[in-house]
Design an enzyme around this catalytic site. Structure first.
Site, PDB file in Angstrom:
ATOM      1  N   SER A 240       0.846  -1.193   0.000  1.00  0.00           N
ATOM      2  CA  SER A 240       0.000   0.000   0.000  1.00  0.00           C
ATOM      3  C   SER A 240       0.876   1.235   0.000  1.00  0.00           C
ATOM      4  O   SER A 240       1.964   1.237   0.598  1.00  0.00           O
ATOM      5  CB  SER A 240      -0.913  -0.017   1.224  1.00  0.00           C
ATOM      6  OG  SER A 240      -0.486   0.931   2.177  1.00  0.00           O
ATOM      7  N   LYS A 241       0.398   2.272  -0.677  1.00  0.00           N
ATOM      8  CA  LYS A 241       1.275   3.443  -0.804  1.00  0.00           C
ATOM      9  C   LYS A 241       1.421   4.178   0.516  1.00  0.00           C
ATOM     10  O   LYS A 241       2.349   4.940   0.710  1.00  0.00           O
ATOM     11  CB  LYS A 241       0.813   4.368  -1.925  1.00  0.00           C
ATOM     12  CG  LYS A 241      -0.545   4.969  -1.783  1.00  0.00           C
ATOM     13  CD  LYS A 241      -0.801   5.883  -2.981  1.00  0.00           C
ATOM     14  CE  LYS A 241      -2.269   6.271  -3.046  1.00  0.00           C
ATOM     15  NZ  LYS A 241      -2.632   6.899  -4.294  1.00  0.00           N
ATOM     16  N   ARG A 242       0.521   3.926   1.449  1.00  0.00           N
ATOM     17  CA  ARG A 242       0.635   4.591   2.749  1.00  0.00           C
ATOM     18  C   ARG A 242       1.684   3.899   3.631  1.00  0.00           C
ATOM     19  O   ARG A 242       2.316   4.522   4.457  1.00  0.00           O
ATOM     20  CB  ARG A 242      -0.728   4.631   3.450  1.00  0.00           C
ATOM     21  CG  ARG A 242      -1.346   6.020   3.394  1.00  0.00           C
ATOM     22  CD  ARG A 242      -2.835   6.031   3.562  1.00  0.00           C
ATOM     23  NE  ARG A 242      -3.501   6.043   2.263  1.00  0.00           N
ATOM     24  CZ  ARG A 242      -4.168   5.042   1.752  1.00  0.00           C
ATOM     25  NH1 ARG A 242      -4.282   3.912   2.405  1.00  0.00           N
ATOM     26  NH2 ARG A 242      -4.744   5.143   0.576  1.00  0.00           N
TER      27      ARG A 242
END
Ligand code: GLU
Length: 472
Positions: A240-242
């Protein structure tokens, strides 16, 4: 166009940095297109989500693709097409489905539906199916899913899955303002672009039966589907980009070589079947078979990628290595002023560094001490190396290095003698000297480094470190 011409597409949405998962999808599509003479790779930018799209991401997509050698100039490449340029075509497609009785307008509100079904979670109950409503602002258009039968999705990776049509709700294909929704736009564009294989991430699996129904409703044979396994981190969580580093650009900026990235990404969910993992793209492309892609999730192992990168770095001819390092020898990466940089000196260190670094960005810290006026002390290194006895070693070394030959060999002999004088092993004695000269406990071979720095600067640095020790 002969009937069996393969036309694949890569259909990113320009909503953020280019994800390594997108890069993997693009590469698999690219390989399939290039395996067949006349095959085509269509790039379609899915830019209809106005709230999330930004035009600059389109440039990001093109430059990221070209970094992984998917080039607009290659005859296999077609596009880019823009989903937003086909809004009319998509609207016409929805109207056609309505005209043919395959879709109907619906004015139910969410509240009414929940009241009727008694649940927040049930799909649409078909209330407007036979009301014969015409279009009016605010009325959504719903696809009339067949009451009976099954939709069979044949997926090269996942096999054949049957979806009973009774379990697929009459889904919305155009909103109350007439705008087509994603599933419709995506299918309509694929049909218009003559796509034969839809190769994409597994997260789109849930759209597939609906999209297949749409293809069938338009009277077009559905494409060959291939849903690529999800990519996970070391905790088996979906990347996930987070949470994870997922932007291809970030890897490039750190100094991962495009060829190493391409090689590694090609192995995410697929393997050549033998144990030879490190091999050039051209070879992987020939060996790639969609049928051999795994269903199981693919672990994005940054350590393994880094090891690949190290191998690729070591395999470069010295000149190419030096060229590849260039970006990290300039601002904003390099902490020295451009005029302090010395090409010839760098070349000597480059050869020593090439065998040691695993990402190109590390080069800056391997050589900065040479171009800066003073040793860039790293605090942890200082604490570790400058223990009791450090000043004695510095003093003895200074004495021996202030005269005699200035060669790596002679410098080593000098330090060995200084170490012996204090009853230390060479390794122990090296640490304070290394920190005095380079600022860090780890780095390139010490004596070669000192030889390049030269007597005057080296002695000055030893004095500076000794002075700092006294003041502490
Ligand atoms: N635009 C979609 C995405 O970026 C891809 C849809 C597709 O490949 O069908 O996730």
């Amino acid at each position: 166009m002969p009937d069996d011409t393969i036309r694949v597409r890569f259909a990113p949405s320009p909503t953020g940095m280019f994800h390594v998962g997108g890069a993997r999808s693009a590469l698999f599509n690219w390989a399939v297109a290039r395996q067949q003479a006349g095959g085509r790779f269509v790039l379609r930018i899915e830019d209809t989500d106005e709230a999330r799209n930004r035009p600059e991401w389109v440039d990001g997509i093109l430059s990221a693709l070209s970094a992984i050698h998917i080039n607009e100039s290659d005859p296999v490449f077609e596009g880019p097409y823009f989903q937003s340029h086909n809004t009319e075509g998509q609207r016409e497609a929805t109207i056609r489905l309505h005209r043919e009785g395959k879709a109907y307008y619906c004015d139910c509100t969410r509240e009414e539906l929940v009241k009727r079904t008694g649940s927040q979670h049930l799909g649409y109950d078909g209330f407007c199916r036979d009301r014969g409503l015409n279009y009016q602002e605010g009325r959504a258009l719903r696809f009339r899913t067949p009451d009976e039968g099954v939709t069979v999705v044949n997926d090269v990776v996942r096999g054949s899955t049957q979806f009973p049509n009774s379990a697929i709700e009459d889904f919305v294909i155009a909103r109350g303002n007439g705008n087509p929704v994603f599933v419709l736009a995506n299918a309509a564009d694929d049909i218009r672009e003559g796509i034969t294989h839809v190769i994409r991430g597994e997260e789109h699996l849930s759209n597939t039966p609906k999209q297949q129904l749409l293809w069938e409703a338009f009277g077009v044979e559905p494409p060959i589907w291939a849903h690529l396994p999800v990519i996970v981190n070391e905790k088996r969580q979906k990347l996930s980009k987070r949470r994870d580093k997922v932007a291809l650009e970030d890897y490039l900026a750190e100094g991962y070589l495009p060829d190493a990235l391409v090689n590694y990404l090609m192995l995410l969910g697929w393997g050549p079947g033998d144990n030879m993992e490190i091999r050039p793209y051209d070879e992987l492309e020939k060996l790639f078979r969609l049928e051999d892609v795994n269903k199981a999730s693919a672990f994005f192992d940054v350590k393994k990628l880094t090891a690949f990168n190290g191998e690729y770095i070591r395999a470069l001819p010295l000149e190419s290595f030096i060229r590849a390092c260039r970006r990290w020898l300039e601002p904003p990466y390099a902490p020295w002023a451009p005029e302090q940089f010395d090409e010839e000196q760098f070349r000597v260190l480059a050869e020593l560094a090439q065998t040691r670094i695993t990402v190109l960005g590390e080069i800056t810290k391997y050589v900065d001490w040479l171009f800066l006026d003073q040793a860039p002390y790293d605090e942890a290194s200082w604490t570790k190396a400058m223990k009791a006895g450090a000043s004695d070693i510095l003093a003895s070394t200074r004495e021996r290095w202030s005269a005699g030959e200035w060669t790596a060999e002679a410098l080593k002999e000098g330090l060995e003698a200084a170490a012996a004088e204090h009853g230390l092993k060479l390794g122990k004695a090296q640490a304070p000297v290394r920190v005095a000269v380079t600022g860090r406990t780890v780095g390139l071979p010490l004596f070669e480094s000192v030889e390049i720095l030269g007597r005057e600067k080296t002695l000055n640095r030893i004095d500076a470190a000794a002075g700092k020790l006294v003041s502490e």
